[in-house]
Design a protein around this motif. Sequence first.
Motif, PDB file in Angstrom:
ATOM      1  N   VAL A 384       0.836  -1.202   0.000  1.00  0.00           N
ATOM      2  CA  VAL A 384       0.000   0.000   0.000  1.00  0.00           C
ATOM      3  C   VAL A 384       0.869   1.249   0.000  1.00  0.00           C
ATOM      4  CG1 VAL A 384      -1.676   1.335   1.350  1.00  0.00           C
ATOM      5  CG2 VAL A 384      -1.937  -1.147   1.122  1.00  0.00           C
ATOM      6  N   ASP A 385       1.921   1.262   0.819  1.00  0.00           N
ATOM      7  CA  ASP A 385       2.795   2.430   0.884  1.00  0.00           C
ATOM      8  C   ASP A 385       3.463   2.690  -0.463  1.00  0.00           C
ATOM      9  OD1 ASP A 385       2.139   2.862   3.508  1.00  0.00           O
ATOM     10  OD2 ASP A 385       3.925   1.882   4.325  1.00  0.00           O
ATOM     11  N   GLU A 386       3.891   1.640  -1.124  1.00  0.00           N
ATOM     12  CA  GLU A 386       4.525   1.814  -2.442  1.00  0.00           C
ATOM     13  C   GLU A 386       3.518   2.347  -3.460  1.00  0.00           C
ATOM     14  OE1 GLU A 386       7.951  -1.509  -2.976  1.00  0.00           O
ATOM     15  OE2 GLU A 386       5.950  -2.292  -2.506  1.00  0.00           O
ATOM     16  N   ALA A 387       2.300   1.860  -3.367  1.00  0.00           N
ATOM     17  CA  ALA A 387       1.277   2.326  -4.313  1.00  0.00           C
ATOM     18  C   ALA A 387       0.950   3.790  -4.081  1.00  0.00           C
ATOM     19  CB  ALA A 387       0.020   1.477  -4.178  1.00  0.00           C
ATOM     20  N   LEU A 388       0.906   4.226  -2.827  1.00  0.00           N
ATOM     21  CA  LEU A 388       0.541   5.605  -2.519  1.00  0.00           C
ATOM     22  C   LEU A 388       1.678   6.587  -2.765  1.00  0.00           C
ATOM     23  CD1 LEU A 388      -1.513   5.029   0.759  1.00  0.00           C
ATOM     24  CD2 LEU A 388      -2.416   5.635  -1.499  1.00  0.00           C
ATOM     25  N   ALA A 389       2.892   6.089  -2.924  1.00  0.00           N
ATOM     26  CA  ALA A 389       4.035   6.967  -3.183  1.00  0.00           C
ATOM     27  C   ALA A 389       3.885   7.631  -4.555  1.00  0.00           C
ATOM     28  CB  ALA A 389       5.330   6.170  -3.111  1.00  0.00           C
ATOM     29  N   PRO A 390       4.460   8.834  -4.730  1.00  0.00           N
ATOM     30  CA  PRO A 390       4.320   9.542  -6.003  1.00  0.00           C
ATOM     31  C   PRO A 390       4.783   8.749  -7.213  1.00  0.00           C
ATOM     32  CG  PRO A 390       5.197  11.018  -4.318  1.00  0.00           C
ATOM     33  CD  PRO A 390       5.186   9.639  -3.728  1.00  0.00           C
ATOM     34  N   ASP A 391       5.825   7.933  -7.032  1.00  0.00           N
ATOM     35  CA  ASP A 391       6.326   7.166  -8.180  1.00  0.00           C
ATOM     36  C   ASP A 391       5.718   5.766  -8.246  1.00  0.00           C
ATOM     37  OD1 ASP A 391       7.545   6.216  -5.918  1.00  0.00           O
ATOM     38  OD2 ASP A 391       9.590   6.208  -6.746  1.00  0.00           O
ATOM     39  N   GLY A 392       4.672   5.528  -7.470  1.00  0.00           N
ATOM     40  CA  GLY A 392       3.958   4.260  -7.525  1.00  0.00           C
ATOM     41  C   GLY A 392       2.634   4.419  -8.251  1.00  0.00           C
ATOM     42  N   GLN A 393       1.555   4.655  -7.460  1.00  0.00           N
ATOM     43  CA  GLN A 393       0.231   4.947  -8.021  1.00  0.00           C
ATOM     44  C   GLN A 393      -0.385   3.790  -8.809  1.00  0.00           C
ATOM     45  OE1 GLN A 393      -1.327   8.203  -7.315  1.00  0.00           O
ATOM     46  NE2 GLN A 393       0.353   7.957  -5.840  1.00  0.00           N
ATOM     47  N   GLN A 394       0.019   2.569  -8.472  1.00  0.00           N
ATOM     48  CA  GLN A 394      -0.538   1.420  -9.196  1.00  0.00           C
ATOM     49  C   GLN A 394      -2.049   1.291  -9.007  1.00  0.00           C
ATOM     50  OE1 GLN A 394       2.229   1.414  -7.410  1.00  0.00           O
ATOM     51  NE2 GLN A 394       3.899   0.488  -8.592  1.00  0.00           N
ATOM     52  N   HIS A 395      -2.558   1.731  -7.867  1.00  0.00           N
ATOM     53  CA  HIS A 395      -3.998   1.645  -7.630  1.00  0.00           C
ATOM     54  C   HIS A 395      -4.793   2.541  -8.577  1.00  0.00           C
ATOM     55  CE1 HIS A 395      -2.515   5.083  -5.393  1.00  0.00           C
ATOM     56  NE2 HIS A 395      -3.750   5.546  -5.241  1.00  0.00           N
ATOM     57  N   ARG A 396      -4.121   3.550  -9.135  1.00  0.00           N
ATOM     58  CA  ARG A 396      -4.817   4.487 -10.007  1.00  0.00           C
ATOM     59  C   ARG A 396      -5.190   3.861 -11.348  1.00  0.00           C
ATOM     60  NH1 ARG A 396      -4.327   9.863  -8.624  1.00  0.00           N
ATOM     61  NH2 ARG A 396      -5.997  10.105 -10.183  1.00  0.00           N
ATOM     62  N   ARG A 397      -4.738   2.663 -11.624  1.00  0.00           N
ATOM     63  CA  ARG A 397      -5.225   1.956 -12.817  1.00  0.00           C
ATOM     64  C   ARG A 397      -6.746   1.856 -12.784  1.00  0.00           C
ATOM     65  NH1 ARG A 397      -3.031  -2.250 -16.357  1.00  0.00           N
ATOM     66  NH2 ARG A 397      -4.737  -3.490 -17.235  1.00  0.00           N
ATOM     67  N   TYR A 398      -7.299   1.772 -11.580  1.00  0.00           N
ATOM     68  CA  TYR A 398      -8.733   1.553 -11.425  1.00  0.00           C
ATOM     69  C   TYR A 398      -9.487   2.828 -11.029  1.00  0.00           C
ATOM     70  CZ  TYR A 398      -6.513  -2.982 -11.208  1.00  0.00           C
ATOM     71  OH  TYR A 398      -5.714  -4.075 -11.473  1.00  0.00           O
ATOM     72  N   ILE A 399      -8.765   3.962 -10.994  1.00  0.00           N
ATOM     73  CA  ILE A 399      -9.397   5.264 -10.771  1.00  0.00           C
ATOM     74  C   ILE A 399      -8.437   6.339 -11.295  1.00  0.00           C
ATOM     75  CG2 ILE A 399      -8.655   5.155  -8.328  1.00  0.00           C
ATOM     76  CD1 ILE A 399     -10.913   7.214  -7.738  1.00  0.00           C
ATOM     77  N   VAL A 400      -8.441   6.519 -12.591  1.00  0.00           N
ATOM     78  CA  VAL A 400      -7.479   7.438 -13.205  1.00  0.00           C
ATOM     79  C   VAL A 400      -7.873   8.899 -13.004  1.00  0.00           C
ATOM     80  CG1 VAL A 400      -6.812   5.743 -14.940  1.00  0.00           C
ATOM     81  CG2 VAL A 400      -8.643   7.367 -15.457  1.00  0.00           C
ATOM     82  N   CYS A 401      -9.106   9.157 -12.616  1.00  0.00           N
ATOM     83  CA  CYS A 401      -9.552  10.537 -12.393  1.00  0.00           C
ATOM     84  C   CYS A 401      -9.291  10.938 -10.949  1.00  0.00           C
ATOM     85  CB  CYS A 401     -11.043  10.667 -12.709  1.00  0.00           C
ATOM     86  SG  CYS A 401     -12.071   9.541 -11.747  1.00  0.00           S
ATOM     87  N   GLY A 402      -9.458  12.224 -10.667  1.00  0.00           N
ATOM     88  CA  GLY A 402      -9.368  12.697  -9.303  1.00  0.00           C
ATOM     89  C   GLY A 402     -10.631  12.344  -8.534  1.00  0.00           C
ATOM     90  N   VAL A 403     -10.681  12.788  -7.278  1.00  0.00           N
ATOM     91  CA  VAL A 403     -11.837  12.452  -6.443  1.00  0.00           C
ATOM     92  C   VAL A 403     -12.589  13.694  -6.005  1.00  0.00           C
ATOM     93  CG1 VAL A 403     -10.890  10.273  -5.623  1.00  0.00           C
ATOM     94  CG2 VAL A 403     -10.423  12.371  -4.340  1.00  0.00           C
ATOM     95  N   GLY A 404     -12.457  14.795  -6.741  1.00  0.00           N
ATOM     96  CA  GLY A 404     -13.247  15.966  -6.400  1.00  0.00           C
ATOM     97  C   GLY A 404     -12.765  17.210  -7.115  1.00  0.00           C
ATOM     98  N   HIS A 405     -13.611  18.237  -7.108  1.00  0.00           N
ATOM     99  CA  HIS A 405     -13.296  19.484  -7.809  1.00  0.00           C
ATOM    100  C   HIS A 405     -14.205  20.587  -7.281  1.00  0.00           C
ATOM    101  CE1 HIS A 405     -17.027  18.792 -10.103  1.00  0.00           C
ATOM    102  NE2 HIS A 405     -16.623  17.545 -10.242  1.00  0.00           N
ATOM    103  N   HIS A 406     -13.820  21.826  -7.540  1.00  0.00           N
ATOM    104  CA  HIS A 406     -14.695  22.954  -7.213  1.00  0.00           C
ATOM    105  C   HIS A 406     -15.966  22.862  -8.050  1.00  0.00           C
ATOM    106  CE1 HIS A 406     -12.408  25.603  -4.502  1.00  0.00           C
ATOM    107  NE2 HIS A 406     -11.328  25.114  -5.089  1.00  0.00           N
ATOM    108  N   LEU A 407     -17.038  23.404  -7.501  1.00  0.00           N
ATOM    109  CA  LEU A 407     -18.352  23.347  -8.144  1.00  0.00           C
ATOM    110  C   LEU A 407     -18.987  24.732  -8.079  1.00  0.00           C
ATOM    111  CD1 LEU A 407     -20.608  21.418  -9.303  1.00  0.00           C
ATOM    112  CD2 LEU A 407     -21.475  21.299  -6.961  1.00  0.00           C
ATOM    113  N   GLY A 408     -19.704  25.100  -9.137  1.00  0.00           N
ATOM    114  CA  GLY A 408     -20.368  26.394  -9.126  1.00  0.00           C
ATOM    115  C   GLY A 408     -21.070  26.684 -10.428  1.00  0.00           C
ATOM    116  N   ILE A 409     -20.709  27.795 -11.054  1.00  0.00           N
ATOM    117  CA  ILE A 409     -21.330  28.180 -12.310  1.00  0.00           C
ATOM    118  C   ILE A 409     -20.783  27.335 -13.462  1.00  0.00           C
ATOM    119  CG2 ILE A 409     -19.781  29.989 -13.136  1.00  0.00           C
ATOM    120  CD1 ILE A 409     -22.352  31.762 -13.389  1.00  0.00           C
TER     121      ILE A 409
END
Length: 507
Positions: A384-409
């Motif tokens: 898990v630690d290796e995946a969460l590291a900046p040069d890992g991110q293997q889990h992002r294969r299954y969620i390539v988008c972010g998890v939130g953004h500003h909302l408004g107009i």
Amino acid sequence: MTEHRTHTHASHGAGSGGAASSMPAPAERDPRMPRLAQSPGFNESMRSGWGTPARTPVIPSGAALAAHHHRTRLAEALPGRTIAIAAGRAPVRANDTSFEFRADSDFLWLLGCGIEDAVLVIEAVPGGHDATLYLPAPFRPGDDGFHADPLRGELWVGPMPGLAEYAEALDVRTRRIEELVLGDDTLVAGAPTPVGPAAAALAANPRSAELRRVLAELRMIKDEWELAELSAAVASTEQGFAAMARELSSAIEWGGERWLQGTFDRYARTVGNGPGYASIVGSGAHAPILHWVRADGAIDPAELLLLDVGVERQSGFTADVTRTIPAGGTFTSAQRAVHDLVEASHRAGLAAVGPGRQWSDFHAASMEVIARGLHDWGMLPVSVDEALAPDGQQHRRYIVCGVGHHLGIDVHDCAGSSYAAYQGAVMQPGMALTVEPGLYFHAFDETVPPELRGLGVRIEDDLVVTATGHDVLSSGLPIDAAGLEAWLATARSGEPSSTARPALTGS
């Protein structure tokens, strides 16, 4: 649609031989089909005999005053500068037909309503600012364009507010668009304007990245009027979910994804301006496709159904809510396992939203839960630690988008902000945002266990940061699997209740 163009058809008669004679001779116009623009009798008859229709512009309640305050904030942020914001023009859909017009978001924020081909000019003056709205004058009875111009002629498009009506409704000075002249140091933003009377004046000044950034960052903190608009948009969106649920049987039997997409879009156009973005309706293997707006598939009652939709108010402010439901009414064990993991990630993200927290906190909190869950399922090739590291991110294969953004107009609001003011900033009261973790197991992804392939789950809520934490605007829709099953059963149980019918006023 009424055809307003007159076409000349070539003669099909044979020539007398030779290359030149192979071209058909110009056809004589049939006197029974004259060009109306060249008919003196017709033109004279159209100039008189018309009454005066109602032309009061429809301005959302409170929008003009809010826009005045927004212009003041902008003038204070850029003292001494002259600013021009273009509303834009609806793009061509096909040949001589256009898409429905929706004004540039900065223009909406600064004026309170959208006017095609208009330009808002803001000039700094001692003690405040001056605003002048340059807009095309409609063609009314007595003008040749009244019956000849399909874009601005009232006979074609209906009664239109003009300079006087907008000046009174918006409390701004108005001028004809042909009078627009901009100095060389004018900061320009808004929608591109390649054609029309304002095109040359706007083209002489390059688009200002500084102005775009300042506007985006000003829009990050919502005032009370903006938050009320967002709250109303979310409330309407929750009712739109119920409208789709009531149509689910028809969608399963014959209408498919597009029937539900059309159901929500019709609802959004009834209670507001329309959908705030292309509504996403994805069944089964379409659910993991992040922007599945094609919606041309069937709905399988054995599969999950991902619904990502938002009502846009007349003010332009939009909701953005996602729920993933079992089309047949009950989650299977595999579907529920994925949904439970996304729910845990979602709750972790929500808990990390509050004033003074880093913007990245809710992203990191959600991602850690996702990574740990995938690791527990044996789907990560590293720790898990290796995946969460900046040069890992293997889990992002299954969620390539972010998890939130500003909302408004804008549904993805404030996108022109600097990194320091957005992803690198701390959350402040008045910020509106989404939290939307998900897992997207594509049907053709061979790294996914067979029982999980083709499953896509996203949970998205709309939040406002408060002085003490946050408010979830979309809390009327459950986020847990059991709650969704119960909500779906209730929503599908009968005809719309009086509380679920569209509220047609104040939108």
